[in-house]
Design an enzyme around this catalytic site. Structure first.
Site, mmCIF file in Angstrom:
data_model
loop_
_atom_site.group_PDB
_atom_site.id
_atom_site.type_symbol
_atom_site.label_atom_id
_atom_site.label_comp_id
_atom_site.label_asym_id
_atom_site.label_seq_id
_atom_site.Cartn_x
_atom_site.Cartn_y
_atom_site.Cartn_z
ATOM 1 N N GLU A 51 0.827 -1.213 0.000
ATOM 2 C CA GLU A 51 0.000 0.000 0.000
ATOM 3 C C GLU A 51 0.860 1.261 0.000
ATOM 4 O O GLU A 51 0.555 2.219 -0.686
ATOM 5 C CB GLU A 51 -0.941 0.033 1.212
ATOM 6 C CG GLU A 51 -2.109 -0.924 1.132
ATOM 7 C CD GLU A 51 -3.208 -0.507 0.173
ATOM 8 O OE1 GLU A 51 -3.182 0.630 -0.353
ATOM 9 O OE2 GLU A 51 -4.103 -1.332 -0.058
ATOM 10 N N ASP A 68 -6.168 8.441 0.413
ATOM 11 C CA ASP A 68 -5.655 7.413 1.318
ATOM 12 C C ASP A 68 -4.425 7.975 2.022
ATOM 13 O O ASP A 68 -3.587 8.620 1.394
ATOM 14 C CB ASP A 68 -5.246 6.158 0.541
ATOM 15 C CG ASP A 68 -6.395 5.550 -0.238
ATOM 16 O OD1 ASP A 68 -7.541 5.656 0.201
ATOM 17 O OD2 ASP A 68 -6.128 4.953 -1.298
#
Length: 158
Positions: A51, A68
């Site tokens: 990620e 994010d």
């Protein structure tokens, strides 16, 4: 003597709070400070690697205008506080980008638990795209072998 503008100084301070972990260093932190099980460690390490590349300051802006944040790339549409979303974790999104990952891990655990509850069963790690594309159905023990000494429950010392 030259004085830095306040905006520049604040920017430098924000950068100094970020950290890019090494894989085994991150695993050791999860074990020794947060006392996570090996099963949880290998999942969180895999998620964090794919990620954010273990970068606590990572930010990703999505097509749907959401963002994010942090090492686990937690989205502001639902989980953290911004002008965009609901803030289920009850924290500002900026708290997810500190070198102290306590808030990020706590929020990530909330995401995981809520995903399991919402689905009614199963694996809450599936809330992360990286888990679904890089970690699920992989041999995560082999993935973590460089960090764990064989036959013991401890992380290799650094």
């Amino acid at each position: 003597m030259r004085v830095l503008p306040l905006v520049m100084l604040v920017g430098l301070l924000a950068v100094s709070e970020a950290k890019v972990f090494r894989k085994c260093e991150f695993a050791q932190l999860l074990e020794t400070k947060y006392y996570l099980s090996r099963n949880d460690i290998k999942n969180w390490v895999c998620i964090a690697e794919f990620e954010s590349s273990f970068n606590t300051a990572a930010i990703n802006r999505n097509r749907n205008r959401s963002t994010d944040y942090g090492i686990f790339q937690i989205n502001n549409k639902y989980w953290c506080g911004s002008d965009y979303g609901k803030n289920v974790c009850g924290i500002p999104c900026s708290n997810l980008m500190s070198d102290d990952i306590t808030a990020a891990l706590r929020c990530a655990e909330t995401v995981r638990r809520d995903t399991e509850r919402y689905a009614g069963r199963g694996n809450g790690y599936t809330a992360w795209v990286a888990y679904n594309s890089k970690c699920i159905n992989q041999d995560l023990d082999k993935y973590m072998a460089e960090c764990w000494s064989h036959g013991s429950n401890s992380i290799f010392p650094f």
